[in-house]
Design a protein around this motif. Structure first.
Motif, short mmCIF file in Angstrom:
data_model
loop_
_atom_site.label_atom_id
_atom_site.label_comp_id
_atom_site.label_asym_id
_atom_site.label_seq_id
_atom_site.Cartn_x
_atom_site.Cartn_y
_atom_site.Cartn_z
N LEU A 108 -11.11 -7.25 -9.02
CA LEU A 108 -10.01 -6.33 -8.78
C LEU A 108 -10.47 -4.92 -9.14
O LEU A 108 -10.91 -4.66 -10.26
CB LEU A 108 -8.78 -6.71 -9.62
CG LEU A 108 -7.56 -5.80 -9.43
CD1 LEU A 108 -7.04 -5.87 -7.99
CD2 LEU A 108 -6.45 -6.17 -10.42
N ASP A 109 -10.32 -4.02 -8.19
CA ASP A 109 -10.66 -2.60 -8.35
C ASP A 109 -9.44 -1.88 -8.91
O ASP A 109 -8.39 -1.83 -8.28
CB ASP A 109 -11.07 -2.05 -6.97
CG ASP A 109 -11.00 -0.54 -6.88
OD1 ASP A 109 -11.19 0.13 -7.90
OD2 ASP A 109 -10.76 -0.05 -5.75
N VAL A 110 -9.60 -1.30 -10.12
CA VAL A 110 -8.52 -0.49 -10.69
C VAL A 110 -8.90 0.99 -10.74
O VAL A 110 -8.15 1.80 -11.28
CB VAL A 110 -8.12 -0.99 -12.10
CG1 VAL A 110 -7.58 -2.41 -12.03
CG2 VAL A 110 -9.29 -0.90 -13.07
N GLY A 111 -10.06 1.33 -10.18
CA GLY A 111 -10.47 2.73 -10.13
C GLY A 111 -9.63 3.52 -9.14
O GLY A 111 -9.29 4.68 -9.38
N ARG A 112 -9.33 2.92 -8.01
CA ARG A 112 -8.57 3.61 -6.96
C ARG A 112 -7.07 3.58 -7.27
O ARG A 112 -6.37 4.58 -7.10
CB ARG A 112 -8.84 2.97 -5.61
CG ARG A 112 -10.14 3.41 -4.93
CD ARG A 112 -11.38 3.28 -5.83
NE ARG A 112 -12.60 3.66 -5.17
CZ ARG A 112 -13.46 2.81 -4.62
NH1 ARG A 112 -13.22 1.51 -4.66
NH2 ARG A 112 -14.56 3.26 -4.05
N HIS A 113 -6.56 2.42 -7.69
CA HIS A 113 -5.18 2.32 -8.13
C HIS A 113 -5.12 1.48 -9.40
O HIS A 113 -5.84 0.49 -9.54
CB HIS A 113 -4.30 1.70 -7.04
CG HIS A 113 -3.97 2.65 -5.93
ND1 HIS A 113 -4.61 2.62 -4.71
CD2 HIS A 113 -3.09 3.68 -5.87
CE1 HIS A 113 -4.13 3.59 -3.94
NE2 HIS A 113 -3.21 4.24 -4.60
N THR A 116 0.38 -5.57 13.36
CA THR A 116 1.48 -6.30 12.73
C THR A 116 1.45 -6.20 11.21
O THR A 116 2.30 -6.81 10.55
CB THR A 116 1.43 -7.79 13.12
OG1 THR A 116 0.26 -8.40 12.50
CG2 THR A 116 1.35 -7.97 14.62
N GLN A 117 0.49 -5.45 10.66
CA GLN A 117 0.25 -5.48 9.23
C GLN A 117 0.39 -4.09 8.58
O GLN A 117 0.20 -3.07 9.24
CB GLN A 117 -1.16 -6.01 8.95
CG GLN A 117 -1.38 -7.44 9.36
CD GLN A 117 -0.46 -8.39 8.65
OE1 GLN A 117 -0.42 -8.44 7.42
NE2 GLN A 117 0.33 -9.13 9.41
N PRO A 118 0.69 -4.08 7.28
CA PRO A 118 0.60 -2.82 6.54
C PRO A 118 -0.84 -2.30 6.61
O PRO A 118 -1.77 -3.07 6.87
CB PRO A 118 0.98 -3.20 5.11
CG PRO A 118 1.48 -4.58 5.16
CD PRO A 118 1.05 -5.21 6.42
N ILE A 119 -1.02 -1.05 6.32
CA ILE A 119 -2.32 -0.42 6.47
C ILE A 119 -3.37 -1.07 5.57
O ILE A 119 -3.08 -1.49 4.44
CB ILE A 119 -2.22 1.08 6.19
CG1 ILE A 119 -3.49 1.80 6.64
CG2 ILE A 119 -1.94 1.35 4.73
CD1 ILE A 119 -3.34 3.31 6.64
N ALA A 120 -4.58 -1.20 6.07
CA ALA A 120 -5.72 -1.72 5.30
C ALA A 120 -6.94 -0.88 5.66
O ALA A 120 -6.90 -0.04 6.56
CB ALA A 120 -5.96 -3.19 5.61
N TYR A 177 -6.06 1.08 -0.45
CA TYR A 177 -4.81 1.01 0.30
C TYR A 177 -3.81 0.05 -0.33
O TYR A 177 -2.94 -0.48 0.36
CB TYR A 177 -5.11 0.63 1.75
CG TYR A 177 -5.99 1.65 2.43
CD1 TYR A 177 -5.46 2.81 2.97
CD2 TYR A 177 -7.38 1.47 2.50
CE1 TYR A 177 -6.27 3.77 3.56
CE2 TYR A 177 -8.19 2.42 3.09
CZ TYR A 177 -7.63 3.57 3.62
OH TYR A 177 -8.44 4.52 4.20
N MET A 178 -3.93 -0.16 -1.63
CA MET A 178 -3.02 -1.09 -2.33
C MET A 178 -2.41 -0.39 -3.53
O MET A 178 -2.84 -0.58 -4.66
CB MET A 178 -3.78 -2.34 -2.77
CG MET A 178 -4.45 -3.08 -1.64
SD MET A 178 -5.31 -4.56 -2.20
CE MET A 178 -6.49 -4.80 -0.86
N PRO A 179 -1.38 0.43 -3.31
CA PRO A 179 -0.83 1.23 -4.40
C PRO A 179 0.07 0.46 -5.36
O PRO A 179 0.52 1.04 -6.35
CB PRO A 179 -0.03 2.31 -3.67
CG PRO A 179 0.33 1.69 -2.37
CD PRO A 179 -0.80 0.79 -2.00
#
Length: 554
Positions: A173-178, A442-446, A485-487
């Motif tokens: 899990l990347d927590v640097g971006r969010h 059909t999906q949220p942004i990725a 892209y996962m805020p």
């Protein structure tokens, strides 16, 4: 009995066997799939006052038994007692310590008869995994937080012999971006353990944020954990929200997470990026960059940044001080030092770096990167630990004690194994859970790409190009959750599950035992368990599905 009557009798007997829930594979919805599962006739009915007997006085086994008793008491409303002693109880659950060498540290036996349940293992971790399988054979309501009414608390009889294919089964899990709250980090670890994965790779630093408190260098979090704004929408939009963003984990919080993970038999591997992805660190301490007069800032844009650490002695002392505190916080054998996506332009333009290349007899800037990694490798090795690096650390020559995490494909892992280095396989097209999982419209942004559940499940981490001896160097597999892209934590869950469950089965189950249709049938039952865990998985009921509104890409 006549010949014809015998044929009819056996035909009906076979049909009964095939459709009976006792013998149906779907009645044993265990994820990941066990090595051996033999259906048996009958069920074990939880009595009004179940007893759990724990052989010996191991406090860890006692804790596991108490947790099981609490879960049965909460969900089934049954007063469950735990006793220690070398005896087996009828109408109860028995934890028996075995000395079967084939089980190893993580293997277990689970035998369920109408009279009793017996979990046998050599080590506490094996009991923990046996317990997960037992819980998955109970009604999904066992995971609830309130008493479930009118539930038949029956468990199908069977014999299970189980152990994992690979020793390393991880999720990053990347927590640097969010950044996500400690409560969610714990939940993420619980979900790792629930699916018999055993590593939480915590990506703690990057260009866009430094997320770990370092006592000796407080500006890493005072300055490096804060960015002035965040990209909004897709990268191609080049839009920003104009809002400051920041935060970090204190050392007290990190110890809390590490201890929580230990209780769930999950090892936490911290990642401290170097020599690239250093913008946040250099914004706090510019003297360790290649241009000390530059006004560095914490990254606001996704992607690769040019700012990298300068390979000076004072930089190595700075990084060694950081790693000393990191090593004190994380007791596992591995420290991940990144090593990926390190631009070389600043080194090419640096007189000091060019002189160092000549002095050390290095081939070029790629050799300088290898020199940098070897220096860090020596330090971490001197502390009794091992380094892991992304496959770019192969460039310029592999460091003596390095384990390679192969993400750009399988080539890095193959090259490492052929050089008798350990490798962890995490190629993007199978293991990157930030990719779209269905039609992008059909999906949220990725971030892009497409990795479906089926594709993730199809992966075989041991490359066919390796000899049996070389293949021993493949430690296992890992799924990666990059969070540009996962805020929110809900978004993380949406992108991670159920694809991470497919990778859990990839890491645990032999390829010959895997079948995507069978997996999906077990997964359909498992989704109800995820709902009790309040997991916002992809495909969850509409009233639970998380939708995040981004600006249009048009």
């Amino acid at each position: 009995m006549t010949f014809m009557k015998k044929r009819v009798f056996f035909l009906f007997s076979f049909l009964f066997w095939a459709i009976s829930p006792v013998f149906s594979q779907n009645f044993y919805p265990i994820l990941p799939k066990p090595l051996v599962l033999e259906p048996k006739e009958g069920t074990f009915i939880l009595p009004p006052n179940p007893v759990i007997a724990v052989a010996g006085t191991d406090p860890v086994l006692r804790r596991l038994a108490e947790e099981l008793a609490h879960r049965i008491g909460t969900a089934a409303g049954k007063d469950t007692k735990v006793f220690a002693g070398n005896f087996r109880v009828r109408d109860g659950i028995n934890f028996v310590t075995g000395k079967d060498a084939k089980l190893g540290e993580e293997g277990y036996l689970l035998e369920i008869t109408p009279k009793r349940i017996v979990i046998t293992a050599e080590q506490p971790k094996g009991f923990f995994y046996g317990l997960q399988s037992l819980l998955q054979l109970m009604p999904a309501e066992i995971y609830g937080s309130v008493r479930a009414e009118n539930i038949p608390w029956s468990i199908p009889c069977c014999y299970i012999e189980d152990r994992p294919r690979y020793a390393y089964r991880g999720l990053m899990l990347d927590v640097g971006r969010h950044l996500y709250p400690v409560s969610f980090i714990k939940k993420f670890i619980e979900l790792i353990a629930l699916h018999k994965m055993n590593v939480f790779h915590w990506h703690l630093t990057d260009d866009q944020g430094w997320r770990i408190e370092i006592k000796k260098y407080p500006k890493l979090t005072q300055i490096g954990s804060q960015r002035k704004e965040t990209m909004w929408g897709h990268y191609s939009d080049q839009k920003y929200d104009g809002k400051p963003y920041g935060g970090f984990y204190t050392q007290e919080e990190i110890r809390e997470v590490v201890n929580f993970a230990r209780e769930h038999f999950v090892t936490v591997i911290p990642e401290i990026e170097m020599p690239g992805h250093a913008s946040a660190a250099l914004a706090a301490y510019p003297e360790f960059g290649n241009n000390p007069d530059k006004l560095y800032q914490v990254g606001t844009k996704w992607g690769v940044h040019e700012d990298v650490f300068a390979p000076r002695e004072e930089t190595f002392r700075f990084l060694e001080d950081i790693l000393t505190e990191v090593i004190d916080l994380f007791p596992g054998q591995y420290i991940h030092i990144g090593g990926d996506e390190c631009p070389k332009n600043q080194w090419k333009e640096s007189r000091f770096c060019q002189e160092l290349i000549r002095k050390e007899g290095l081939r070029d800037e790629y050799g300088l990167q290898s020199y940098f990694i070897r220096r860090i490798d020596r330090f971490i090795t001197s502390k009794g630990r091992k380094i892991i690096g992304w496959d770019e650390i192969l460039e310029g020559g592999i460091s003596p004690n390095a384990t390679i995490m192969s993400w750009q494909g399988t080539e890095g892992g193959i090259a490492a194994a052929k050089q008798h280095h350990e490798a962890i396989m995490t190629p993007g097209n199978f293991c990157y859970l930030d990719h779209y999982q269905a039609d992008a419209n059909t999906q949220p942004i990725a971030i892009g790409g497409l990795t479906t559940l089926e594709e993730a499940y199809s992966y075989n981490p041991t490359p066919a190009e390796l000899t049996p001896e070389e293949a021993k160097h493949i430690l296992g597999v890992q799924g990666n959750v990059w969070t540009e892209y996962m805020p929110s934590s809900e978004y993380v869950e949406y992108m991670t599950f159920p694809r991470a469950i497919a990778l859990a089965e990839v890491g645990w189950t032999l390829p010959s035992h895997k079948n995507i249709d069978d997996f999906k049938k077990r997964l359909n039952i498992h989704k109800k368990r995820l709902e009790y865990w309040n997991v916002n998985y992809f495909g969850a009921p509409l009233n639970r599905t998380f939708i995040y509104q981004w600006p249009s890409k048009k």
